[in-house]
Scaffold this motif. Structure first.
Motif, mmCIF file in Angstrom:
data_model
loop_
_atom_site.group_PDB
_atom_site.id
_atom_site.type_symbol
_atom_site.label_atom_id
_atom_site.label_comp_id
_atom_site.label_asym_id
_atom_site.label_seq_id
_atom_site.Cartn_x
_atom_site.Cartn_y
_atom_site.Cartn_z
ATOM 1 N N GLY A 195 0.839 -1.189 0.000
ATOM 2 C CA GLY A 195 0.000 0.000 0.000
ATOM 3 C C GLY A 195 0.872 1.236 0.000
ATOM 4 N N VAL A 196 0.611 2.156 -0.919
ATOM 5 C CA VAL A 196 1.500 3.299 -1.143
ATOM 6 C C VAL A 196 0.684 4.554 -1.408
ATOM 7 C CG1 VAL A 196 3.227 4.267 -2.732
ATOM 8 C CG2 VAL A 196 3.400 1.884 -2.030
ATOM 9 N N ARG A 197 1.200 5.692 -0.968
ATOM 10 C CA ARG A 197 0.648 7.008 -1.318
ATOM 11 C C ARG A 197 1.808 7.855 -1.830
ATOM 12 N NH1 ARG A 197 -0.065 11.510 2.222
ATOM 13 N NH2 ARG A 197 0.353 10.109 3.960
ATOM 14 N N VAL A 198 1.665 8.398 -3.018
ATOM 15 C CA VAL A 198 2.744 9.152 -3.662
ATOM 16 C C VAL A 198 2.271 10.573 -3.947
ATOM 17 C CG1 VAL A 198 4.354 9.236 -5.604
ATOM 18 C CG2 VAL A 198 3.566 7.016 -4.736
ATOM 19 N N PHE A 199 3.125 11.548 -3.659
ATOM 20 C CA PHE A 199 2.797 12.936 -3.974
ATOM 21 C C PHE A 199 4.083 13.757 -4.032
ATOM 22 C CE2 PHE A 199 2.735 12.549 0.629
ATOM 23 C CZ PHE A 199 3.364 13.705 1.080
ATOM 24 N N GLY A 200 3.962 14.957 -4.568
ATOM 25 C CA GLY A 200 5.074 15.891 -4.579
ATOM 26 C C GLY A 200 5.969 15.779 -5.793
ATOM 27 N N THR A 201 6.874 16.743 -5.910
ATOM 28 C CA THR A 201 7.826 16.794 -7.016
ATOM 29 C C THR A 201 9.219 17.062 -6.464
ATOM 30 O OG1 THR A 201 7.456 19.177 -7.315
ATOM 31 C CG2 THR A 201 6.094 17.674 -8.627
ATOM 32 N N GLY A 202 10.219 16.754 -7.249
ATOM 33 C CA GLY A 202 11.597 16.976 -6.827
ATOM 34 C C GLY A 202 12.441 15.776 -7.205
ATOM 35 N N GLU A 203 13.736 16.005 -7.357
ATOM 36 C CA GLU A 203 14.649 14.923 -7.724
ATOM 37 C C GLU A 203 14.852 13.958 -6.558
ATOM 38 O OE1 GLU A 203 17.326 12.501 -9.804
ATOM 39 O OE2 GLU A 203 15.846 13.956 -10.481
ATOM 40 N N THR A 204 15.009 14.498 -5.359
ATOM 41 C CA THR A 204 15.179 13.649 -4.178
ATOM 42 C C THR A 204 13.855 13.007 -3.794
ATOM 43 O OG1 THR A 204 17.003 15.008 -3.358
ATOM 44 C CG2 THR A 204 15.894 13.604 -1.757
ATOM 45 N N VAL A 205 13.937 11.759 -3.331
ATOM 46 C CA VAL A 205 12.757 11.011 -2.894
ATOM 47 C C VAL A 205 12.770 10.914 -1.373
ATOM 48 C CG1 VAL A 205 11.536 8.795 -2.999
ATOM 49 C CG2 VAL A 205 12.744 9.671 -5.024
ATOM 50 N N VAL A 206 11.641 11.153 -0.752
ATOM 51 C CA VAL A 206 11.471 10.910 0.678
ATOM 52 C C VAL A 206 10.555 9.701 0.837
ATOM 53 C CG1 VAL A 206 10.521 11.774 2.862
ATOM 54 C CG2 VAL A 206 11.813 13.304 1.372
ATOM 55 N N VAL A 207 11.059 8.662 1.480
ATOM 56 C CA VAL A 207 10.264 7.459 1.750
ATOM 57 C C VAL A 207 9.827 7.499 3.206
ATOM 58 C CG1 VAL A 207 10.285 4.946 1.907
ATOM 59 C CG2 VAL A 207 11.403 6.076 -0.020
ATOM 60 N N LEU A 208 8.523 7.483 3.436
ATOM 61 C CA LEU A 208 7.963 7.492 4.786
ATOM 62 C C LEU A 208 7.473 6.090 5.120
ATOM 63 C CD1 LEU A 208 5.814 10.777 4.558
ATOM 64 C CD2 LEU A 208 8.135 10.521 5.493
ATOM 65 N N LEU A 209 8.001 5.503 6.187
ATOM 66 C CA LEU A 209 7.686 4.124 6.553
ATOM 67 C C LEU A 209 6.954 4.087 7.892
ATOM 68 C CD1 LEU A 209 11.118 2.609 5.524
ATOM 69 C CD2 LEU A 209 8.934 2.232 4.358
ATOM 70 N N ALA A 210 5.762 3.492 7.881
ATOM 71 C CA ALA A 210 4.942 3.416 9.087
ATOM 72 C C ALA A 210 5.469 2.345 10.035
ATOM 73 C CB ALA A 210 3.492 3.108 8.701
ATOM 74 N N LEU A 214 6.501 18.489 2.540
ATOM 75 C CA LEU A 214 7.690 17.830 1.979
ATOM 76 C C LEU A 214 7.560 17.651 0.477
ATOM 77 C CD1 LEU A 214 8.227 15.038 4.686
ATOM 78 C CD2 LEU A 214 9.459 17.218 4.479
ATOM 79 N N GLY A 215 6.313 17.558 -0.010
ATOM 80 C CA GLY A 215 6.078 17.395 -1.428
ATOM 81 C C GLY A 215 6.445 18.605 -2.258
ATOM 82 N N GLN A 216 6.691 19.754 -1.604
ATOM 83 C CA GLN A 216 7.107 20.956 -2.334
ATOM 84 C C GLN A 216 8.556 20.873 -2.788
ATOM 85 O OE1 GLN A 216 6.256 24.290 0.216
ATOM 86 N NE2 GLN A 216 4.093 23.750 0.445
ATOM 87 N N ILE A 217 9.336 19.991 -2.129
ATOM 88 C CA ILE A 217 10.764 19.927 -2.446
ATOM 89 C C ILE A 217 11.238 18.508 -2.753
ATOM 90 C CG2 ILE A 217 11.477 22.009 -1.228
ATOM 91 C CD1 ILE A 217 12.039 20.336 1.230
ATOM 92 N N ALA A 218 10.347 17.521 -2.679
ATOM 93 C CA ALA A 218 10.755 16.139 -2.913
ATOM 94 C C ALA A 218 9.583 15.317 -3.435
ATOM 95 C CB ALA A 218 11.290 15.514 -1.617
ATOM 96 N N ARG A 219 9.889 14.191 -4.015
ATOM 97 C CA ARG A 219 8.882 13.192 -4.373
ATOM 98 C C ARG A 219 8.690 12.321 -3.144
ATOM 99 N NH1 ARG A 219 4.662 12.666 -7.718
ATOM 100 N NH2 ARG A 219 4.582 10.689 -8.859
ATOM 101 N N VAL A 220 7.509 12.295 -2.594
ATOM 102 C CA VAL A 220 7.260 11.598 -1.333
ATOM 103 C C VAL A 220 6.522 10.289 -1.602
ATOM 104 C CG1 VAL A 220 6.228 11.744 0.964
ATOM 105 C CG2 VAL A 220 7.152 13.807 -0.123
#
Length: 315
Positions: A46-61, A77-83
């Protein structure tokens, strides 16, 4: 009106009134709103993706949680990264991941997270792995395996040196949590929840008035094999130590952030680790074991600061 009728009516009304009062005054309830982005399935998770940017932020529950734990406060965070917010194997919308048909160890958990990035064509991107509790342990291990990792931020990480130490710290959470963390009774309760999922969601909400309703409901979205696999491989297993060594060799920054009143942490443990590894720093914020939920502004600002410091080459 009969006095006993009045007393009886008041007694019946008291529990809902108490629940409503606790719920209304809970900081975690007031500060949480559903985050942006559509929930979907990617590589079985299960995944939720949002935001833009070269760097990726992975959020793990964490254990018995889902990506919804990372609410609207983290949308910035989506303003500066792909989350990419992920439900680890066995939890939330990842409750029926195919890997659960076999033995799931920490390596399988890491493989599943990296498969999500591969499927989304993000595997070669620089990544900041962020996790809470069990998810923090997973973030450290995933960061060690993923060579382009820029940094790891671990909130309330269960960094235990042995299964015995893990069992001891879990007991500090309280008798109820300790009772249901492992063993025959925990297994029976978990099987009952699977057979009575709708009722179990209602019970979870009723006994957790200080949690947002969506978060409480998600706490029962798991099976016993998924729960115990996550608990044994990412909470009780000390493999995080080897992962930290691998990150130290690459000088990969690691931020350990704990709640000052978190009963799960080994006293002084994070500071000791930070003294051993020059790439590790430890920070304490006011709060308990649900820092990203109780202090989303403080936690989000730490992630944003890490992004600012280690993603400057994106521009």
């Amino acid at each position: 009106m009969n006095v006993w009728h009045v007393v009886g009516t008041a007694a019946l009304a008291a529990p809902p009134l108490v629940w409503s009062s606790l719920h209304a005054h809970s900081p975690e309830v007031r500060r949480w709103r559903q985050g942006t982005g559509q929930r979907t399935q990617v590589a079985g998770l299960g995944v939720r993706v949002f935001g833009t940017g070269e760097t990726v932020v992975v959020l793990l529950a964490g254990l018995a949680s889902s990506e919804r734990f990372w609410g609207k406060s983290y949308d910035v965070l989506g303003q500066i990264a792909r989350v990419v917010a992920i439900d680890p194997i066995g939890f939330g919308a990842s409750i029926h991941h195919p890997a659960l048909r076999k033995t799931v160890d920490a390596g399988v958990h890491v493989d599943a997270v990296l498969d999500v990035l591969r499927t989304l064509d993000l595997l070669s991107r620089p990544v900041v792995f962020v996790g809470h509790s069990m998810g923090a342990s997973l973030a450290i291990r995933a960061g060690a395996r993923h060579a382009p990792t820029r940094a790891v931020v671990a909130f309330d990480a269960p960094l235990y040196r042995s299964a015995v130490e893990a069992n001891d710290r879990i007991r500090h959470m309280g008798w109820f949590e300790a009772l249901l963390s492992q063993g025959p009774l925990a297994e029976r309760v978990c099987h009952w929840m699977c057979d009575n999922r709708t009722v179990a969601r209602g019970v979870a909400v009723a006994i957790s008035p200080r949690l947002p309703v969506a978060i409480a409901r998600d706490s029962v979205e798991h099976t016993w094999p998924g729960y115990i696999a996550g608990f044994d491989s990412l909470v009780r297993d000390p493999g995080w130590s080897d992962a930290l060594v691998d990150l130290a060799v690459r000088n990969g920054p690691v931020r350990l952030v704990d709640g000052g009143r978190d009963p799960v942490q080994v006293p002084g443990g994070a500071d000791e680790i930070a003294q051993r590894f020059s790439n590790v720093s430890s920070t304490r914020l006011p709060g308990g074991h649900r820092l990203p939920l109780s202090d989303p502004a403080g936690c989000e600002s730490i992630v944003r600061a890490v992004l600012s410091e280690y993603a400057e080459s994106d521009s």
